[in-house]
Design a protein around this motif. Structure first.
Motif, short mmCIF file in Angstrom:
data_model
loop_
_atom_site.label_atom_id
_atom_site.label_comp_id
_atom_site.label_asym_id
_atom_site.label_seq_id
_atom_site.Cartn_x
_atom_site.Cartn_y
_atom_site.Cartn_z
N MET A 150 0.85 -1.19 0.00
CA MET A 150 0.00 0.00 0.00
C MET A 150 0.89 1.24 0.00
O MET A 150 2.03 1.19 0.42
CB MET A 150 -0.88 0.03 1.24
N ASN A 151 0.31 2.33 -0.40
CA ASN A 151 1.12 3.52 -0.52
C ASN A 151 1.28 4.25 0.82
O ASN A 151 0.62 3.95 1.81
CB ASN A 151 0.57 4.44 -1.62
N LEU A 152 2.16 5.23 0.83
CA LEU A 152 2.52 5.96 2.04
C LEU A 152 1.31 6.68 2.64
O LEU A 152 1.10 6.63 3.86
CB LEU A 152 3.64 6.96 1.72
N LEU A 153 0.50 7.35 1.81
CA LEU A 153 -0.66 8.08 2.32
C LEU A 153 -1.61 7.16 3.06
O LEU A 153 -2.09 7.48 4.15
CB LEU A 153 -1.38 8.78 1.15
N TYR A 154 -1.87 5.99 2.49
CA TYR A 154 -2.73 5.00 3.16
C TYR A 154 -2.15 4.61 4.51
O TYR A 154 -2.85 4.56 5.51
CB TYR A 154 -2.90 3.78 2.26
N LYS B 39 -12.34 9.64 -7.13
CA LYS B 39 -11.41 10.64 -6.58
C LYS B 39 -10.50 10.01 -5.54
O LYS B 39 -9.30 10.27 -5.52
CB LYS B 39 -12.19 11.79 -5.94
N ILE B 40 -11.06 9.19 -4.69
CA ILE B 40 -10.27 8.52 -3.65
C ILE B 40 -9.26 7.58 -4.30
O ILE B 40 -8.10 7.51 -3.89
CB ILE B 40 -11.19 7.74 -2.68
N ARG B 41 -9.69 6.84 -5.32
CA ARG B 41 -8.79 5.92 -6.03
C ARG B 41 -7.58 6.68 -6.57
O ARG B 41 -6.44 6.23 -6.43
CB ARG B 41 -9.54 5.23 -7.17
N LYS B 42 -7.84 7.82 -7.16
CA LYS B 42 -6.75 8.62 -7.73
C LYS B 42 -5.87 9.19 -6.63
O LYS B 42 -4.64 9.14 -6.72
CB LYS B 42 -7.34 9.74 -8.59
N LYS B 43 -6.49 9.72 -5.57
CA LYS B 43 -5.74 10.33 -4.46
C LYS B 43 -4.79 9.32 -3.82
O LYS B 43 -3.66 9.65 -3.47
CB LYS B 43 -6.72 10.87 -3.41
N PHE B 44 -5.25 8.09 -3.65
CA PHE B 44 -4.44 7.06 -3.00
C PHE B 44 -3.67 6.19 -4.00
O PHE B 44 -3.00 5.25 -3.60
CB PHE B 44 -5.32 6.16 -2.12
N ASN B 45 -3.81 6.51 -5.28
CA ASN B 45 -3.09 5.76 -6.33
C ASN B 45 -3.31 4.25 -6.19
O ASN B 45 -2.38 3.46 -6.19
CB ASN B 45 -1.60 6.11 -6.29
N SER C 176 -3.97 0.56 -7.03
CA SER C 176 -3.60 -0.20 -8.22
C SER C 176 -4.00 -1.67 -8.15
O SER C 176 -3.70 -2.43 -9.08
CB SER C 176 -2.09 -0.09 -8.46
N SER C 177 -4.65 -2.09 -7.07
CA SER C 177 -5.05 -3.49 -6.97
C SER C 177 -6.35 -3.60 -6.18
O SER C 177 -6.74 -2.67 -5.47
CB SER C 177 -3.96 -4.31 -6.26
N SER D 297 -12.55 0.71 -6.44
CA SER D 297 -12.04 -0.56 -6.98
C SER D 297 -11.96 -0.57 -8.49
O SER D 297 -11.45 -1.51 -9.08
CB SER D 297 -12.93 -1.72 -6.53
N ASP D 298 -12.48 0.49 -9.12
CA ASP D 298 -12.48 0.59 -10.58
C ASP D 298 -13.31 -0.52 -11.22
O ASP D 298 -12.88 -1.15 -12.19
CB ASP D 298 -11.07 0.60 -11.14
#
Length: 176
Positions: A1-5, A86-92, A94-95, A153-154
């Motif tokens: 997971m990314n840093l922001l998460y 928007k949340i998907r983009k903000k948190f990048n 990818s899965s 979740s796209d």
């Protein structure tokens, strides 16, 4: 997971929780075609109560006015889907694993305890809103949950199979 998460998982400041709740309230107000409540000068907990009462009262009024609830549910879904994107983009995101993690985090912030099993089912242990909502109101407002999840979740769908407001000990939702 990314840093922001990872940061928000450990600690999310109240102003961020208020901001995200305000965004949900705004999107619900668009779907209900009603003015949203003001969160100005309110604590996060006060905002959460305002949101719960706003959505509860809005759905009750729709039922009283005999408005087509399916149309409103669709509007709630669309607004929530846009928010989820928007949340998907903000948190990048990818899965699907990351999407589920972000969804669980967002809902934890608003008093909904969610756990994931095998990335195919969510179990809702406690729901802050169950003290405000009837089963009928919950069914309408679930469109918000479904839209947010699908946006994050796209494309994966969230389908509720049981609800706390129906007298069940926990809520269950399948991920498809």
């Amino acid at each position: 997971m990314n840093l922001l998460y990872n940061i928000f998982k450990k600690y999310t400041p109240s102003f961020i929780k208020r901001r995200e709740l305000k965004e949900l309230a705004y999107r619900a107000s668009l779907a209900f075609d009603k003015e949203m409540p003001s969160f100005t000068g309110k604590s996060f907990n006060e905002c959460l109560i305002l949101f719960a009462l706003f959505t509860k009262n809005s759905v009750e009024q729709l039922i009283k006015d005999d408005i087509d609830l399916e149309s409103v549910k669709q509007d709630l879904f669309v607004q929530a889907y846009d928010y989820g994107k928007k949340i998907r983009k903000k948190f990048n995101v990818s899965s699907s694993e990351e999407a589920i993690g972000i969804f669980i985090l967002l809902y934890k912030l608003i008093g909904i305890e969610v756990e994931s099993y095998n990335h195919s089912e969510l179990i809702i242990g406690k729901c802050y809103f169950s003290r405000f909502y009837t089963s009928g109101i919950c069914k309408v407002m679930s469109a918000l949950d479904e839209g947010v999840f699908e946006g994050i979740s796209d494309g994966s769908r969230l389908t509720f199979e049981q609800r706390i407001t129906e007298g069940c000990s926990c809520g269950k939702a399948g991920i498809y």
